[in-house]
Design a protein around this motif. Structure first.
Motif, short mmCIF file in Angstrom:
data_model
loop_
_atom_site.label_atom_id
_atom_site.label_comp_id
_atom_site.label_asym_id
_atom_site.label_seq_id
_atom_site.Cartn_x
_atom_site.Cartn_y
_atom_site.Cartn_z
N ILE A 14 0.83 -1.21 0.00
CA ILE A 14 0.00 0.00 0.00
C ILE A 14 0.86 1.27 0.00
O ILE A 14 0.35 2.36 0.24
N THR A 15 2.14 1.12 -0.28
CA THR A 15 3.09 2.23 -0.16
C THR A 15 2.65 3.47 -0.94
O THR A 15 2.87 4.60 -0.50
N LYS A 16 2.02 3.28 -2.08
CA LYS A 16 1.66 4.41 -2.93
C LYS A 16 0.17 4.77 -2.88
O LYS A 16 -0.27 5.65 -3.61
N LEU A 17 -0.57 4.12 -2.02
CA LEU A 17 -2.00 4.42 -1.92
C LEU A 17 -2.23 5.76 -1.23
O LEU A 17 -1.46 6.18 -0.38
N LYS A 18 -3.34 6.41 -1.58
CA LYS A 18 -3.74 7.66 -0.94
C LYS A 18 -4.24 7.37 0.48
O LYS A 18 -4.58 6.24 0.82
N MET A 19 -4.33 8.43 1.29
CA MET A 19 -4.80 8.26 2.67
C MET A 19 -6.20 7.66 2.70
O MET A 19 -6.48 6.76 3.50
N TRP A 20 -7.09 8.17 1.85
CA TRP A 20 -8.47 7.68 1.89
C TRP A 20 -8.55 6.22 1.47
O TRP A 20 -9.42 5.47 1.95
N GLN A 21 -7.65 5.79 0.58
CA GLN A 21 -7.64 4.40 0.16
C GLN A 21 -7.22 3.48 1.30
O GLN A 21 -7.74 2.38 1.46
N ARG A 22 -6.27 3.96 2.11
CA ARG A 22 -5.84 3.17 3.26
C ARG A 22 -6.94 3.11 4.31
O ARG A 22 -7.16 2.06 4.93
N ALA A 23 -7.61 4.24 4.52
CA ALA A 23 -8.72 4.26 5.47
C ALA A 23 -9.82 3.30 5.00
O ALA A 23 -10.41 2.58 5.82
N TYR A 24 -10.09 3.28 3.72
CA TYR A 24 -11.11 2.40 3.16
C TYR A 24 -10.75 0.93 3.38
O TYR A 24 -11.64 0.08 3.56
N ARG A 25 -9.47 0.64 3.40
CA ARG A 25 -9.02 -0.74 3.60
C ARG A 25 -8.98 -1.15 5.07
O ARG A 25 -8.69 -2.30 5.38
N GLY A 26 -9.21 -0.18 5.97
CA GLY A 26 -9.33 -0.55 7.37
C GLY A 26 -8.25 -0.03 8.30
O GLY A 26 -8.02 -0.61 9.36
N ILE A 27 -7.59 1.07 7.94
CA ILE A 27 -6.59 1.68 8.82
C ILE A 27 -7.13 3.02 9.30
O ILE A 27 -7.61 3.83 8.52
N SER A 28 -7.05 3.25 10.61
CA SER A 28 -7.54 4.49 11.19
C SER A 28 -6.53 5.01 12.20
O SER A 28 -5.72 4.24 12.73
N ILE A 29 -6.58 6.32 12.48
CA ILE A 29 -5.59 6.92 13.37
C ILE A 29 -6.22 7.99 14.25
O ILE A 29 -7.16 8.67 13.85
N LYS A 30 -5.68 8.09 15.47
CA LYS A 30 -5.97 9.22 16.35
C LYS A 30 -4.64 9.84 16.72
O LYS A 30 -3.80 9.21 17.34
N MET A 31 -4.44 11.08 16.30
CA MET A 31 -3.18 11.75 16.59
C MET A 31 -3.19 12.32 18.00
O MET A 31 -4.21 12.34 18.69
N GLN A 32 -2.03 12.79 18.45
CA GLN A 32 -1.88 13.24 19.83
C GLN A 32 -2.79 14.43 20.15
O GLN A 32 -3.47 14.45 21.18
N ILE A 33 -2.81 15.43 19.28
CA ILE A 33 -3.66 16.60 19.49
C ILE A 33 -5.04 16.29 18.92
O ILE A 33 -5.15 15.95 17.74
N PRO A 34 -6.09 16.38 19.72
CA PRO A 34 -7.42 16.01 19.23
C PRO A 34 -7.81 16.79 17.97
O PRO A 34 -7.73 18.01 17.92
N GLY A 35 -8.24 16.06 16.94
CA GLY A 35 -8.67 16.68 15.69
C GLY A 35 -10.17 16.76 15.64
O GLY A 35 -10.79 16.28 14.69
#
Length: 238
Positions: free
Chosen positions: A69-90
């Motif tokens: 998935i090295t070249k996939l866009k962020m939304w493509q990775r999210a669609y595949r099941g990866i999610s993130i919560k960064m340190q500063i609440p977004g």
């Protein structure tokens, strides 16, 4: 043995002459609760940003569920099941608690399921007693738990948490530790970054230590805490 859900192969990130990460090789097994620790500037958050696709790696590959998935866009990775919560609440301070989750649920559930799903997420992260306040009026800890709920809205397979207990008091930290374990108990793979070793001791199954952008040590929490080199460069600073 569980299948490998994420593999980093020779992953490197250079910012000019600065090597934020250098030849990182790491495997994360499905269902694992894995912690990244290391001194400030060790490259922990940079790894997260490369996994999510915010930063393109200078070298190396990211393999997720056996696919490159090295070249996939962020939304493509999210669609595949990866999610993130960064340190500063977004989160969106001018919107309500429920509206924040409603935004996160877009494109993930049908319109007639949204309210029930908001109820489920609010209950799951333990903020059901707050009502529906404007987020700007919520405490720091409550905002962190709200953002975890938002990160869970897509029902990811892999959840990245960057210092989920940062800035919290002892009771909030313990609540967050139990929440992360609860998420992992649902079968979700969790990778988290934290500097608070008391928090790490509560939940980590395996630990990777980064130093100057490279993997310095890896193993069980017990092995890491007995490693004299890790004590010297990191744990001894406490």
């Amino acid at each position: 043995m569980m299948d490998t859900i994420l593999e980093l192969k020779g992953l490197s990130k250079y910012f000019g002459g600065i090597r934020a990460n250098d030849n990182v090789n790491m495997k994360i097994e499905g269902g694992e609760l894995h912690c990244l620790i290391g001194p400030n500037g060790a490259g922990k958050s940079t790894i997260f940003r490369m996994i999510m696709g915010e930063y393109p790696p200078s070298k190396g590959e990211i393999i997720y569920e056996g696919q490159n998935i090295t070249k996939l866009k962020m939304w493509q990775r999210a669609y595949r099941g990866i999610s993130i919560k960064m340190q500063i609440p977004g989160v969106f301070g001018e919107l309500s608690l429920r509206d924040n989750i409603r935004i996160a649920l877009q494109n993930h559930v049908s319109s007639h399921e949204v309210e029930a799903e908001i109820d489920r997420l609010v209950d799951f992260v333990g903020i059901q007693g707050l009502g529906n306040p404007f987020v700007k009026n919520m405490s720091h800890g409550q905002q962190q738990w709200l953002e975890i709920a938002m990160a869970l809205a897509s029902r990811p397979k892999l959840l990245l948490l960057d210092e989920p207990a940062a800035g919290m008091g002892p009771e909030e930290t313990e609540f967050t530790a139990q929440l992360v374990k609860k998420i992992n108990a649902q079968g979700m793979t969790v990778i988290f970054i934290d500097h608070d070793m008391n928090f790490v001791r509560r939940i980590a199954q395996r630990v990777t230590v980064l130093h100057y952008g490279k993997i310095f040590a890896e193993g069980s929490l017990e092995e890491i805490e007995k490693n004299e080199d890790v004590i010297r460069i990191y744990l001894g600073e406490e």
